[in-house]
Design a protein around this motif. Sequence first.
Motif, PDB file in Angstrom:
ATOM      1  N   LYS A  43     -17.166  20.084 -29.551  1.00 40.91           N
ATOM      2  CA  LYS A  43     -16.380  20.743 -28.504  1.00 40.91           C
ATOM      3  C   LYS A  43     -15.542  19.713 -27.766  1.00 40.91           C
ATOM      4  N   ASP A  44     -14.320  20.095 -27.448  1.00 37.68           N
ATOM      5  CA  ASP A  44     -13.393  19.240 -26.685  1.00 37.68           C
ATOM      6  C   ASP A  44     -13.226  17.872 -27.317  1.00 37.68           C
ATOM      7  N   ARG A  45     -13.311  17.826 -28.659  1.00 34.07           N
ATOM      8  CA  ARG A  45     -13.123  16.565 -29.420  1.00 34.07           C
ATOM      9  C   ARG A  45     -14.131  15.484 -29.022  1.00 34.07           C
ATOM     10  N   VAL A  46     -15.292  15.875 -28.497  1.00 37.63           N
ATOM     11  CA  VAL A  46     -16.350  14.928 -28.148  1.00 37.63           C
ATOM     12  C   VAL A  46     -17.304  14.885 -29.339  1.00 37.63           C
ATOM     13  N   PHE A  47     -17.246  13.794 -30.082  1.00 35.98           N
ATOM     14  CA  PHE A  47     -18.049  13.627 -31.288  1.00 35.98           C
ATOM     15  C   PHE A  47     -19.358  12.935 -30.942  1.00 35.98           C
ATOM     16  N   GLU A  48     -20.222  13.692 -30.230  1.00 39.21           N
ATOM     17  CA  GLU A  48     -21.521  13.180 -29.816  1.00 39.21           C
ATOM     18  C   GLU A  48     -22.581  14.219 -30.146  1.00 39.21           C
ATOM     19  N   CYS A  49     -23.683  13.779 -30.748  1.00 38.05           N
ATOM     20  CA  CYS A  49     -24.763  14.680 -31.141  1.00 38.05           C
ATOM     21  C   CYS A  49     -25.465  15.247 -29.910  1.00 38.05           C
ATOM     22  N   VAL A  50     -25.659  16.564 -29.905  1.00 38.13           N
ATOM     23  CA  VAL A  50     -26.385  17.181 -28.800  1.00 38.13           C
ATOM     24  C   VAL A  50     -27.883  16.921 -28.912  1.00 38.13           C
ATOM     25  N   GLY A  51     -28.358  16.540 -30.107  1.00 36.90           N
ATOM     26  CA  GLY A  51     -29.774  16.286 -30.314  1.00 36.90           C
ATOM     27  C   GLY A  51     -30.221  14.907 -29.864  1.00 36.90           C
ATOM     28  N   CYS A  52     -29.418  13.886 -30.214  1.00 35.71           N
ATOM     29  CA  CYS A  52     -29.846  12.507 -29.906  1.00 35.71           C
ATOM     30  C   CYS A  52     -28.761  11.662 -29.243  1.00 35.71           C
ATOM     31  N   GLN A  53     -27.605  12.239 -28.965  1.00 34.21           N
ATOM     32  CA  GLN A  53     -26.474  11.604 -28.309  1.00 34.21           C
ATOM     33  C   GLN A  53     -25.817  10.494 -29.149  1.00 34.21           C
ATOM     34  N   ALA A  54     -26.131  10.421 -30.440  1.00 35.26           N
ATOM     35  CA  ALA A  54     -25.476   9.442 -31.322  1.00 35.26           C
ATOM     36  C   ALA A  54     -24.030   9.863 -31.564  1.00 35.26           C
ATOM     37  N   GLU A  55     -23.199   8.911 -31.923  1.00 34.92           N
ATOM     38  CA  GLU A  55     -21.813   9.209 -32.270  1.00 34.92           C
ATOM     39  C   GLU A  55     -21.779   9.950 -33.600  1.00 34.92           C
ATOM     40  N   LEU A  56     -20.971  11.008 -33.663  1.00 36.67           N
ATOM     41  CA  LEU A  56     -20.823  11.779 -34.888  1.00 36.67           C
ATOM     42  C   LEU A  56     -19.678  11.234 -35.724  1.00 36.67           C
ATOM     43  N   PRO A  57     -19.755  11.386 -37.047  1.00 33.98           N
ATOM     44  CA  PRO A  57     -18.665  10.902 -37.901  1.00 33.98           C
ATOM     45  C   PRO A  57     -17.381  11.696 -37.679  1.00 33.98           C
ATOM     46  N   ASN A  58     -16.249  11.056 -37.923  1.00 32.70           N
ATOM     47  CA  ASN A  58     -14.953  11.735 -37.815  1.00 32.70           C
ATOM     48  C   ASN A  58     -14.724  12.672 -38.988  1.00 32.70           C
ATOM     49  N   ARG A  59     -15.251  12.345 -40.154  1.00 32.25           N
ATOM     50  CA  ARG A  59     -15.021  13.167 -41.342  1.00 32.25           C
ATOM     51  C   ARG A  59     -16.046  14.291 -41.417  1.00 32.25           C
ATOM     52  N   TYR A  60     -15.641  15.409 -41.999  1.00 28.65           N
ATOM     53  CA  TYR A  60     -16.516  16.567 -42.165  1.00 28.65           C
ATOM     54  C   TYR A  60     -17.702  16.198 -43.060  1.00 28.65           C
ATOM     55  N   ASN A  61     -18.902  16.559 -42.637  1.00 31.72           N
ATOM     56  CA  ASN A  61     -20.101  16.267 -43.427  1.00 31.72           C
ATOM     57  C   ASN A  61     -21.190  17.327 -43.260  1.00 31.72           C
ATOM     58  N   ALA A  62     -20.866  18.474 -42.726  1.00 26.47           N
ATOM     59  CA  ALA A  62     -21.877  19.480 -42.399  1.00 26.47           C
ATOM     60  C   ALA A  62     -22.599  20.023 -43.629  1.00 26.47           C
ATOM     61  N   GLN A  63     -21.983  19.965 -44.792  1.00 22.22           N
ATOM     62  CA  GLN A  63     -22.619  20.470 -46.008  1.00 22.22           C
ATOM     63  C   GLN A  63     -23.533  19.441 -46.668  1.00 22.22           C
ATOM     64  N   GLU A  64     -23.480  18.211 -46.202  1.00 20.33           N
ATOM     65  CA  GLU A  64     -24.324  17.167 -46.789  1.00 20.33           C
ATOM     66  C   GLU A  64     -25.761  17.331 -46.325  1.00 20.33           C
ATOM     67  N   VAL A  65     -26.685  17.236 -47.261  1.00 16.90           N
ATOM     68  CA  VAL A  65     -28.107  17.366 -46.944  1.00 16.90           C
ATOM     69  C   VAL A  65     -28.621  16.012 -46.451  1.00 16.90           C
ATOM     70  N   PRO A  66     -29.323  16.026 -45.288  1.00 17.56           N
ATOM     71  CA  PRO A  66     -29.804  14.738 -44.752  1.00 17.56           C
ATOM     72  C   PRO A  66     -30.889  14.112 -45.623  1.00 17.56           C
TER      73      PRO A  66
END
Length: 163
Positions: free
Chosen positions: A140-163
């Motif tokens: 949201k609002d171009r803030v690339f921060e994880c709501v779970g652990c506050q780590a920086e999120l990647p700029n590239r799309y990766n939502a389909q990647e299995v952890p």
Amino acid sequence: MLYHYVGPRSIAERSESAVCGVPVSSPTDLLPRLSSGDLTVTFVVSAEGTLLVADRRSEHVACAGNRPVRAAGEMCFALERGRVLVTRVSNQSTGYCPEPKSWGAVADALRAAGLEPTDGFDPRCEFRRCLGCGWLNLVKDRVFECVGCQAELPNRYNAQEVP
């Protein structure tokens, strides 16, 4: 690209029995639902390119019958002077987390159903998976921060990647 369901397994398991999405092949398929005014639905575009719609409270994975999709989100319609109009489309689906570039599949499916697409997604959602904790995030609002652990999120799309 095909998007696979990445949401909670418990929701997917409840959705394995049948597809609840109804195919839309022409504007008249929507008329019974529009009799009470404007309409907002859950939608997916199937792997075959068909627009499927379901009640707004439905899960996207149920709409798709737990199958991969080309796009997913919410769609709004209105009836104006006897014509069915598409008034808004979003790619907001936390179950499939589709990229904004899935818009092409939506526009093609709408045209195939005899409906005029809007100019694009509104809202246009960005999803990212946290590399640290694996949490799926709606950016949201171009803030690339994880709501779970506050780590920086990647700029590239990766939502389909299995952890």
